[in-house]
Design a protein around this motif. Structure first.
Motif, short mmCIF file in Angstrom:
data_model
loop_
_atom_site.label_atom_id
_atom_site.label_comp_id
_atom_site.label_asym_id
_atom_site.label_seq_id
_atom_site.Cartn_x
_atom_site.Cartn_y
_atom_site.Cartn_z
N THR A 157 -6.10 6.77 -1.62
CA THR A 157 -4.99 5.81 -1.66
C THR A 157 -3.86 6.33 -0.79
OG1 THR A 157 -4.02 6.88 -3.62
CG2 THR A 157 -5.53 5.04 -4.00
N SER A 158 -3.04 5.41 -0.27
CA SER A 158 -1.94 5.81 0.60
C SER A 158 -0.84 6.48 -0.21
CB SER A 158 -1.37 4.59 1.32
OG SER A 158 -0.80 3.68 0.40
N ARG A 159 -0.07 7.30 0.48
CA ARG A 159 1.05 7.99 -0.16
C ARG A 159 2.33 7.57 0.54
NH1 ARG A 159 -1.27 13.88 0.62
NH2 ARG A 159 0.97 14.34 0.71
N PRO A 160 3.35 7.15 -0.22
CA PRO A 160 4.58 6.64 0.40
C PRO A 160 5.30 7.68 1.26
CG PRO A 160 4.86 6.95 -1.98
CD PRO A 160 3.40 7.10 -1.69
N ASP A 161 5.02 8.97 1.00
CA ASP A 161 5.70 10.03 1.74
C ASP A 161 4.95 10.45 3.01
OD1 ASP A 161 3.69 11.01 0.00
OD2 ASP A 161 4.43 13.05 0.27
N VAL A 162 3.81 9.79 3.28
CA VAL A 162 2.99 10.16 4.43
C VAL A 162 2.89 8.98 5.39
CG1 VAL A 162 0.70 10.90 5.19
CG2 VAL A 162 1.65 11.81 3.07
N SER A 163 3.21 9.21 6.66
CA SER A 163 3.13 8.16 7.66
C SER A 163 1.69 7.91 8.06
CB SER A 163 3.95 8.54 8.89
OG SER A 163 3.32 9.62 9.58
N LEU A 164 1.45 6.76 8.72
CA LEU A 164 0.10 6.45 9.18
C LEU A 164 -0.36 7.44 10.24
CD1 LEU A 164 0.21 2.55 9.43
CD2 LEU A 164 -0.78 3.95 7.61
N LYS A 165 0.58 7.97 11.02
CA LYS A 165 0.21 8.93 12.06
C LYS A 165 -0.34 10.21 11.44
CE LYS A 165 3.01 7.51 16.00
NZ LYS A 165 3.93 7.97 17.07
N VAL A 166 0.10 10.52 10.25
CA VAL A 166 -0.42 11.70 9.55
C VAL A 166 -1.64 11.33 8.73
CG1 VAL A 166 0.08 13.46 7.81
CG2 VAL A 166 1.83 12.84 9.49
N ALA A 167 -1.57 10.20 8.02
CA ALA A 167 -2.64 9.82 7.08
C ALA A 167 -3.97 9.61 7.78
CB ALA A 167 -2.24 8.56 6.32
N ASP A 168 -3.98 8.84 8.88
CA ASP A 168 -5.25 8.56 9.55
C ASP A 168 -5.10 8.53 11.07
OD1 ASP A 168 -4.01 6.07 9.98
OD2 ASP A 168 -4.98 5.18 8.23
N TYR A 169 -4.10 9.28 11.57
CA TYR A 169 -3.86 9.37 13.02
C TYR A 169 -3.57 8.00 13.64
CZ TYR A 169 -6.25 13.77 11.96
OH TYR A 169 -6.64 14.98 11.38
N ASN A 170 -3.08 7.08 12.81
CA ASN A 170 -2.71 5.74 13.27
C ASN A 170 -3.91 4.97 13.82
OD1 ASN A 170 -0.61 3.79 13.51
ND2 ASN A 170 -0.56 4.13 15.72
N CYS A 171 -5.11 5.35 13.40
CA CYS A 171 -6.31 4.66 13.85
C CYS A 171 -7.01 4.10 12.62
CB CYS A 171 -7.21 5.62 14.64
SG CYS A 171 -8.43 4.80 15.69
N TYR A 172 -8.32 4.22 12.53
CA TYR A 172 -9.04 3.72 11.36
C TYR A 172 -9.06 4.75 10.25
CZ TYR A 172 -11.09 0.34 14.66
OH TYR A 172 -11.29 -0.64 15.60
N ASN A 173 -8.98 4.27 9.01
CA ASN A 173 -9.26 5.13 7.86
C ASN A 173 -10.60 4.71 7.29
OD1 ASN A 173 -9.29 6.29 5.13
ND2 ASN A 173 -7.19 6.89 5.62
N PRO A 174 -11.58 5.61 7.26
CA PRO A 174 -12.95 5.21 6.92
C PRO A 174 -13.25 5.09 5.43
CG PRO A 174 -12.90 7.55 7.38
CD PRO A 174 -11.50 7.05 7.62
N ASN A 175 -12.30 5.41 4.57
CA ASN A 175 -12.56 5.36 3.13
C ASN A 175 -12.85 3.93 2.68
OD1 ASN A 175 -11.87 8.08 1.50
ND2 ASN A 175 -10.58 7.97 3.32
N ASP A 176 -14.13 3.62 2.48
CA ASP A 176 -14.55 2.31 1.95
C ASP A 176 -13.88 1.15 2.68
OD1 ASP A 176 -16.38 3.18 -0.12
OD2 ASP A 176 -14.63 3.90 -1.21
N MET A 177 -13.88 1.19 4.00
CA MET A 177 -13.22 0.14 4.77
C MET A 177 -13.82 -1.24 4.51
SD MET A 177 -12.86 -0.55 8.87
CE MET A 177 -11.56 0.58 9.31
N GLN A 178 -15.14 -1.34 4.39
CA GLN A 178 -15.76 -2.65 4.22
C GLN A 178 -15.35 -3.28 2.89
OE1 GLN A 178 -19.87 -2.88 6.13
NE2 GLN A 178 -19.72 -0.67 5.83
N THR A 179 -15.21 -2.46 1.87
CA THR A 179 -14.72 -2.96 0.58
C THR A 179 -13.27 -3.43 0.71
OG1 THR A 179 -16.19 -1.44 -0.60
CG2 THR A 179 -14.34 -2.37 -1.84
N ARG A 180 -12.46 -2.69 1.46
CA ARG A 180 -11.05 -3.04 1.62
C ARG A 180 -10.88 -4.46 2.15
NH1 ARG A 180 -10.17 2.13 4.07
NH2 ARG A 180 -9.55 1.26 6.06
#
Length: 332
Positions: A157-180
């Motif tokens: 799950t995302s964290r409010p204190d973490v930017s997308l550039k840190v969380a997934d390098y501002n690209c795709y996040n592969p955690n269960d993307m198809q379900t998302r």
């Protein structure tokens, strides 16, 4: 040594949290029993839910040609990677929709690797990951394992204190993307859209519920059969559909400028395979259910049309595991 991690349906079912079991069982049974293939009569729009890295551009090319050849030329076609407006399917409403929603799923392990390759080897990925710590300078296999480590460490799950550039390098996040993509409309506070993680756990039973009610479900590994199934809902079948006169040369397939996997991923470590299982926990069960739905719909279409679209019988079940196919016929 590369070792295949084979998981049958019972083993996959055991992977999900116990609290889901009372909901998943009946839904999966329903998916196996219901063939919701319907004619396009009455539809005004065909909306393609474009999950990234599921051959979306090939689908767009083919569907546009199918509409041109059909008597449904007024049908409006749209394809988008944005979160689809699937709220109608979140309820048990039986109200007729004028929109034919179509979605394609991909074997989850291959899907994860394809996301990494897109982020690393395309101009779009280079731009998206600019000014981040994406492991671009490492060899592909080492970089992939570094990327996979990071995605597991960042959690589900995302964290409010973490930017997308840190969380997934501002690209795709592969955690269960198809379900998302099936449940993101139920998460209006989802930062960055379905490419990225939601602020809370995914409501997986809702994803299965939506899958059951979508008008069309395709499988990327059976792209020709899937598109022929869709064609049967629009108009005449193209030449590449009937086995008796199948013309593979006329079937278009668009590819991105991405290296073939077998040049970059000769072997995946058991540790990487285990991590792959972890971040595709829901997607593997979703894919299994989607495959069964697709197989039933295709069998129903063949019987209705009196045409053999499947030149080789489709397996009754699919083996989902932590391995990738390593050397697919086409990469996208």
């Amino acid at each position: 040594m590369y070792s295949t991690l084979r998981i049958n349906f019972q083993e996959m079912h055991a992977l999900v949290r116990p609290s889901w079991s009372s909901v998943i069982g009946p839904l999966l049974i329903a998916l196996c029993l219901i063939s919701s293939l319907s004619q396009l009569h009455g539809y005004t729009n065909l909306n393609h839910i474009h999950i990234p890295k599921t051959a979306g551009y090939t689908i767009m090319d083919v569907v546009s040609k199918l509409i041109e050849l059909s008597d449904q030329k007024s049908l409006r076609f749209a394809s988008s990677e944005k979160c689809p407006s699937l709220s109608k399917f979140y309820t048990n409403s039986t109200k007729q929709t004028m929109v034919l929603w179509a979605i394609f799923f991909r074997r989850p392990a291959d899907h994860v690797i394809s996301q990494f390759m897109q982020c690393k080897h395309t101009p779009w990925g280079e731009h998206a990951t600019e000014m981040t710590n994406f492991p671009r300078d490492l060899p592909d296999l080492e970089g992939f394992e570094n990327w996979l480590d990071h995605m597991v460490q960042m959690g589900r799950t995302s964290r409010p204190d973490v930017s997308l550039k840190v969380a997934d390098y501002n690209c795709y996040n592969p955690n269960d993307m198809q379900t998302r993509y099936l449940v993101c409309a139920s998460m209006p506070m989802m930062k960055g859209g379905p490419h990225h993680l939601p602020p809370r756990e995914l409501p997986f039973p809702l994803a299965l519920h939506v899958l059951k009610h979508l008008p069309f479900v395709g499988i990327m590994e059976y792209m020709r059969e899937s598109l022929c199934l869709l064609a049967s809902m629009i108009g005449p079948l193209p030449n590449y559909c009937p086995c008796e006169r199948k013309d593979d040369a006329s079937f278009p397939y668009r590819v991105h400028n991405i290296p073939r996997y077998n040049t970059s991923f000769p072997l995946l470590s058991e540790r990487s395979q285990a991590q792959m299982l972890r971040i595709t926990e829901m997607d593997r069960i979703l894919y299994h259910s989607a495959y069964h739905r697709f197989r039933l719909d295709l069998m129903a279409a063949e019987e209705r049309l009196g045409v053999n679209i499947t030149c080789q019988p489709l397996p009754a079940d699919v083996t989902l595991s932590g391995e990738t196919s390593i050397h697919p016929a086409k990469n996208s």
